[in-house]
Design a protein around this motif. Structure first.
Motif, mmCIF file in Angstrom:
data_model
loop_
_atom_site.group_PDB
_atom_site.id
_atom_site.type_symbol
_atom_site.label_atom_id
_atom_site.label_comp_id
_atom_site.label_asym_id
_atom_site.label_seq_id
_atom_site.Cartn_x
_atom_site.Cartn_y
_atom_site.Cartn_z
ATOM 1 N N ALA A 88 0.827 -1.213 0.000
ATOM 2 C CA ALA A 88 0.000 0.000 0.000
ATOM 3 C C ALA A 88 0.862 1.263 0.000
ATOM 4 C CB ALA A 88 -0.907 -0.018 1.222
ATOM 5 N N GLU A 89 0.581 2.117 -0.970
ATOM 6 C CA GLU A 89 1.188 3.449 -1.026
ATOM 7 C C GLU A 89 2.691 3.445 -1.313
ATOM 8 O OE1 GLU A 89 -0.755 6.454 -0.922
ATOM 9 O OE2 GLU A 89 -2.092 4.780 -1.302
ATOM 10 N N ARG A 90 3.261 2.302 -1.675
ATOM 11 C CA ARG A 90 4.692 2.275 -1.989
ATOM 12 C C ARG A 90 4.953 3.034 -3.299
ATOM 13 N NH1 ARG A 90 7.299 -2.692 0.157
ATOM 14 N NH2 ARG A 90 7.006 -2.443 2.396
ATOM 15 N N VAL A 91 6.066 3.727 -3.338
ATOM 16 C CA VAL A 91 6.372 4.579 -4.490
ATOM 17 C C VAL A 91 7.469 3.960 -5.358
ATOM 18 C CG1 VAL A 91 7.391 6.822 -5.133
ATOM 19 C CG2 VAL A 91 5.615 6.703 -3.378
ATOM 20 N N LEU A 92 7.269 4.078 -6.664
ATOM 21 C CA LEU A 92 8.265 3.695 -7.662
ATOM 22 C C LEU A 92 8.761 4.998 -8.296
ATOM 23 C CD1 LEU A 92 9.601 1.777 -9.804
ATOM 24 C CD2 LEU A 92 7.416 1.827 -11.000
ATOM 25 N N LEU A 93 10.055 5.241 -8.199
ATOM 26 C CA LEU A 93 10.622 6.505 -8.696
ATOM 27 C C LEU A 93 11.486 6.237 -9.925
ATOM 28 C CD1 LEU A 93 11.330 9.570 -8.242
ATOM 29 C CD2 LEU A 93 13.184 8.786 -6.770
ATOM 30 N N VAL A 94 11.262 7.027 -10.964
ATOM 31 C CA VAL A 94 12.017 6.865 -12.207
ATOM 32 C C VAL A 94 12.339 8.244 -12.787
ATOM 33 C CG1 VAL A 94 11.984 5.884 -14.549
ATOM 34 C CG2 VAL A 94 10.812 4.674 -12.709
ATOM 35 N N PRO A 95 13.598 8.485 -13.169
ATOM 36 C CA PRO A 95 13.877 9.731 -13.892
ATOM 37 C C PRO A 95 13.261 9.637 -15.284
ATOM 38 C CG PRO A 95 15.856 8.375 -13.777
ATOM 39 C CD PRO A 95 14.791 7.631 -13.021
ATOM 40 N N GLU A 96 12.774 10.735 -15.807
ATOM 41 C CA GLU A 96 12.075 10.710 -17.108
ATOM 42 C C GLU A 96 12.682 11.697 -18.079
ATOM 43 O OE1 GLU A 96 7.957 11.546 -16.340
ATOM 44 O OE2 GLU A 96 7.503 9.421 -16.286
ATOM 45 N N PRO A 97 12.684 11.417 -19.381
ATOM 46 C CA PRO A 97 12.134 10.217 -19.997
ATOM 47 C C PRO A 97 13.044 9.007 -19.820
ATOM 48 C CG PRO A 97 13.086 11.637 -21.681
ATOM 49 C CD PRO A 97 13.207 12.369 -20.382
ATOM 50 N N SER A 98 12.408 7.845 -19.658
ATOM 51 C CA SER A 98 13.159 6.597 -19.581
ATOM 52 C C SER A 98 12.305 5.471 -20.143
ATOM 53 C CB SER A 98 13.588 6.330 -18.134
ATOM 54 O OG SER A 98 14.522 5.266 -18.084
ATOM 55 N N PHE A 99 12.714 4.248 -19.864
ATOM 56 C CA PHE A 99 12.035 3.072 -20.428
ATOM 57 C C PHE A 99 10.595 3.011 -19.896
ATOM 58 C CE2 PHE A 99 11.784 -1.798 -20.328
ATOM 59 C CZ PHE A 99 11.376 -1.864 -21.650
ATOM 60 N N VAL A 100 9.631 2.950 -20.811
ATOM 61 C CA VAL A 100 8.223 3.113 -20.418
ATOM 62 C C VAL A 100 7.679 1.942 -19.595
ATOM 63 C CG1 VAL A 100 7.583 4.651 -22.307
ATOM 64 C CG2 VAL A 100 7.435 2.172 -22.636
ATOM 65 N N MET A 101 8.328 0.779 -19.691
ATOM 66 C CA MET A 101 7.779 -0.380 -18.976
ATOM 67 C C MET A 101 7.853 -0.220 -17.449
ATOM 68 S SD MET A 101 6.409 -2.261 -21.166
ATOM 69 C CE MET A 101 5.929 -3.662 -20.162
ATOM 70 N N TYR A 102 8.785 0.601 -16.956
ATOM 71 C CA TYR A 102 8.852 0.796 -15.500
ATOM 72 C C TYR A 102 7.502 1.333 -15.005
ATOM 73 C CZ TYR A 102 13.934 0.966 -16.503
ATOM 74 O OH TYR A 102 15.203 0.713 -16.948
ATOM 75 N N ARG A 103 7.033 2.361 -15.706
ATOM 76 C CA ARG A 103 5.765 2.981 -15.293
ATOM 77 C C ARG A 103 4.594 2.029 -15.502
ATOM 78 N NH1 ARG A 103 1.966 5.271 -18.079
ATOM 79 N NH2 ARG A 103 3.243 5.666 -19.918
ATOM 80 N N LEU A 104 4.556 1.426 -16.697
ATOM 81 C CA LEU A 104 3.422 0.564 -17.040
ATOM 82 C C LEU A 104 3.289 -0.589 -16.037
ATOM 83 C CD1 LEU A 104 1.337 0.515 -19.309
ATOM 84 C CD2 LEU A 104 2.783 -1.108 -20.520
ATOM 85 N N ILE A 105 4.410 -1.238 -15.724
ATOM 86 C CA ILE A 105 4.363 -2.381 -14.800
ATOM 87 C C ILE A 105 4.088 -1.901 -13.379
ATOM 88 C CG2 ILE A 105 5.737 -4.238 -13.758
ATOM 89 C CD1 ILE A 105 7.112 -4.535 -16.539
ATOM 90 N N GLY A 106 4.759 -0.842 -12.977
ATOM 91 C CA GLY A 106 4.548 -0.306 -11.619
ATOM 92 C C GLY A 106 3.088 0.034 -11.389
#
Ligand SMILES: Cc1ncc(COP(=O)(O)O)c(C=O)c1O
Length: 358
Positions: free
Chosen positions: A106-124
């Motif tokens: 619950a409420e865990r955050v996934l942090l990614v610098p952008e722009p980057s590989f789109v699958m990080y966001r999609l899967i997260g």
């Protein structure tokens, strides 16, 4: 609303309904410079030797669940330290999925610098994590103060740093990566998908940083069709993440083919050397075109900006050449296109068609 739509509304959670599936462009018989594949094949002798090995596979049996021969081959070719373990995925995409499943709560955050590989966001987002993108600096370097602030504020469980980064092609400075690693109470995954193309690996530093996991793939090496990615980390990490790995996720044909390819790694290495040479030639040729901005790349692709990306992309497509149009993908990628390094002939055809489409 049809019955199915009503059921979807009722049972598919809103965070899934909001997503868009990863879109793979229709290829047809186009010259394919869109997906960072190695453009070369194997000579007849090598193909025959590979087919002989496949001949021995018993398809009626499940594969080796641990894929131990593949791991041994990867360990040797990638200089993986003895005290680190390996987790295999059906492509590194599957490893990203396993990591997201493992670290999600619950409420865990996934942090990614952008722009980057789109699958990080999609899967997260698919697993229900809170996704936070922090823009890179204008030159696509990490914005360390902004990343540190996001870490302090949101305490991300997971941070993905692709170096070299897709789609920008640059590496992140080791000093910047280390500041993020040291500030993070969660885990930093360094994604080295493009490391074969000349950049420095984080591998020798891995032991020193208990919150770093290192991800690789064989896709960009010239084995994209096998779907094989790996995570290198301390055994205790791998033992936890293994719990989300589906049994037999690396099929028998992939295992045998990967082992064979790794035994013949010098062939791939020669191809990679050629790709790196051609990257410099293509980069120079792009820079010579009027009104084209080109970024330095340590990967097997080049990011460049043209006055009108949709027009150039359409012109190339009409000439049967497929690249990636990034216009609209992120505000920093306005009028940007990404081309994968092809054979010298493919690169020549691409340049001619691009020049005519600007
Ligand atoms: C940075 C990065 N990581 C991972 C991947 C996924 O690679 P794989 O083919 O191993 O799933 C890609 C693919 O383009 C990528 O660009």
């Amino acid at each position: 609303m049809s019955k199915i739509n009503a059921l979807i509304e009722q049972w598919i959670p809103a965070h899934i309904r909001k997503l868009s599936a990863y879109h793979v462009q229709d290829v047809g018989n186009a010259i394919k410079l869109d997906a960072m594949e190695n453009p070369y094949t194997w000579d007849e002798n090598l193909r025959t030797a590979w087919l002989q090995r496949l001949h021995e596979v018993t398809l009626a049996r499940y594969p080796d669940a641990d894929a131990s021969a593949v791991k041994a081959g990867l360990r040797q070719v990638m200089n993986i330290p003895e005290n680190m373990d390996i987790l295999l995925g059906n492509g590194s995409d599957e490893i990203i999925q396993m990591l997201a499943l493992c670290f999600n709560a619950a409420e865990r955050v996934l942090l990614v610098p952008e722009p980057s590989f789109v699958m990080y966001r999609l899967i997260g987002q698919a697993v229900g994590m809170r996704y936070l993108g922090v823009p890179l600096r204008e030159n696509f370097a990490l914005d360390v103060p902004a990343m540190l602030q996001a870490i302090a504020e949101h305490n991300p469980a997971l941070i993905f740093l692709a170096s070299p980064n897709n789609p920008t092609g640059n590496t992140f400075a080791l000093a910047d990566i280390l500041q993020i690693v040291e500030a993070s109470r969660g885990v930093v995954v360094i994604d080295e998908a493009y490391i074969p193309f000349g950049a420095e690996t984080f591998m020798p530093h891995l032991e020193k940083y208990p919150n770093v996991l290192l991800m690789r793939t064989v896709s960009k090496l010239g084995l994209a069709g096998l779907r094989l990615g790996l995570l290198v980390a301390a055994p205790a990490w791998i033992a936890e993440i293994e719990k989300t790995r589906l049994p037999y996720n690396i099929n028998s044909l992939t295992q045998v083919s990967a082992s064979f390819a790794l035994e013949n790694f010098s062939v791939l290495q020669t191809q990679i050397t050629q790709i790196c040479k051609d990257r410099e030639l293509l980069s120079q040729a792009l820079r010579a075109l009027p009104n084209v901005q080109v970024w330095d790349s340590m990967a097997n692709f080049i990011l460049f900006r043209v006055p009108d990306a949709p027009k150039a992309f359409a012109g190339l497509k009409a000439a049967n050449i497929l690249i990636k149009n990034l216009h609209g993908a992120h505000p920093m990628l306005e009028n940007c296109l990404r081309v994968t390094i092809g054979t010298p002939e493919e690169n020549r055809l691409f340049l001619t068609a691009l020049e005519a489409s600007l």
